[in-house]
Write an enzyme that holds these catalytic residues in place. Sequence first.
Site, short mmCIF file in Angstrom:
data_model
loop_
_atom_site.label_atom_id
_atom_site.label_comp_id
_atom_site.label_asym_id
_atom_site.label_seq_id
_atom_site.Cartn_x
_atom_site.Cartn_y
_atom_site.Cartn_z
N LYS A 1 -12.13 0.47 -1.49
CA LYS A 1 -10.96 1.09 -2.53
C LYS A 1 -11.65 1.26 -3.84
O LYS A 1 -12.47 2.22 -4.39
CB LYS A 1 -9.76 0.49 -2.30
CG LYS A 1 -9.29 0.73 -0.85
CD LYS A 1 -8.01 0.01 -0.53
CE LYS A 1 -7.23 0.08 0.83
NZ LYS A 1 -8.13 -0.40 1.82
N SER B 1 0.89 -1.28 -0.05
CA SER B 1 -0.17 0.21 0.10
C SER B 1 0.77 1.26 0.00
O SER B 1 0.31 2.29 -0.56
CB SER B 1 -0.92 -0.15 1.35
OG SER B 1 -0.25 -0.12 2.57
N HIS C 1 -5.09 -3.53 -2.93
CA HIS C 1 -4.96 -2.46 -3.73
C HIS C 1 -4.68 -2.88 -5.15
O HIS C 1 -4.60 -2.08 -6.21
CB HIS C 1 -3.75 -1.87 -3.29
CG HIS C 1 -3.82 -0.93 -1.92
ND1 HIS C 1 -4.24 0.25 -1.96
CD2 HIS C 1 -3.76 -1.40 -0.92
CE1 HIS C 1 -4.10 0.59 -0.77
NE2 HIS C 1 -3.92 -0.38 0.10
#
Length: 390
Positions: free
Chosen positions: A242, A183, A211
Amino acid sequence: MPEDSRSAWDFGAELRALDAAQLRRTRRVVEAYDGARLRIDGRDMLAFCGNDYLGLAQHPALVQAAREAAGRWGVGATASPLVCGHSRAHEELERELAAFVGLPRALYFYAGFPANAGLVPALAGRGDAVFSDALNHACLIDGARLSRAEVQVYAHRDVEDLARRLQACTARRRLITTDAVFSMDGSVAPLRELLELAERFDALLLVDDAHGFGVLGPGGAGSAAACGLRSPRLLYMATLGKAAGVAGAFVAGSDEAVEFLMQRTRSYIFATAAPAMIAETLRASLRVIADESWRRERLRELVGMVRGHAHWPASWRLGDSGTPVQPLILGSNQAALEAMRELWDQGLWVPAIRPPTVPEGSARLRLSLSAAHEPEDLRRLLRAVERIGG
């Protein structure tokens, strides 16, 4: 208490120590969202700080799905999933998540941190061993600590170091844990090699693709799909706040493994379920991720612009990342904070990331790219970085 004695609970002293080390964090109160633009204290800011990689957090289809679901389901699940918190919306979401990532079954959690913090102790305990990449996210680290297993930290992305440790391990069971996309660096784990080691040494591989989900792989199916991984030794976890633009997380794997995790993961069993409204909104998100491939194409364009930029300040270093996480490493906390403030004064929000989130001496600006950014937005940022570094 004697006058000359000090309490062990001197919070003021602890806070002053954080200030002295330039490590105190502050919160900004956001008043409005509009894609990559946020309003803070009446001021419009162009933000490179969020993880809304596909720009879905305000997508009309998701907003409409949330409205309709709130009308049908209300806004609370009322109980844990194993009592009465698991709705038809949750059931359909799990089925669709499994299909999306190409694995037999999925289990949905209300948030990502407690998912990993609960999954690791469900899989490993006393007498077992957990092998953790040196740059794993805090939720995997905390999960390993909670497991009470032996924890071995292997060098970042170092397959040979991990192999040596697995070879020497005499533990009853072995669990390898890794971020897929790290990250703060944007670097990508060698997932194929890690799965090969899991199969060779009778281990399980737990991958946190917070991610990568929605961004990497065919149709955004994630890092494991990008590598073509399919194995009963693979457990694939990803967050949904996300790139998916909503909230929650899931773990996917074989039917028996997921059933076992549902029975054993304390952060699933003893927590109130996410509202069905969230589940329905996530179902809409999966459809948009599949249908609007231009969002991943925009991200690739923006990443290419950053990687192709030739005029970084001499004392700054651009990390090696082909993902929407682009780190600019300055070194000292002071340098990172000063750069953040100068960009902030120009209407650009790029966060300074400092220890303990990153190793000592590697404070950085973390550029987080989104399909909500236009190329001109990124050019504006790059020009500003050149000015403050000149």
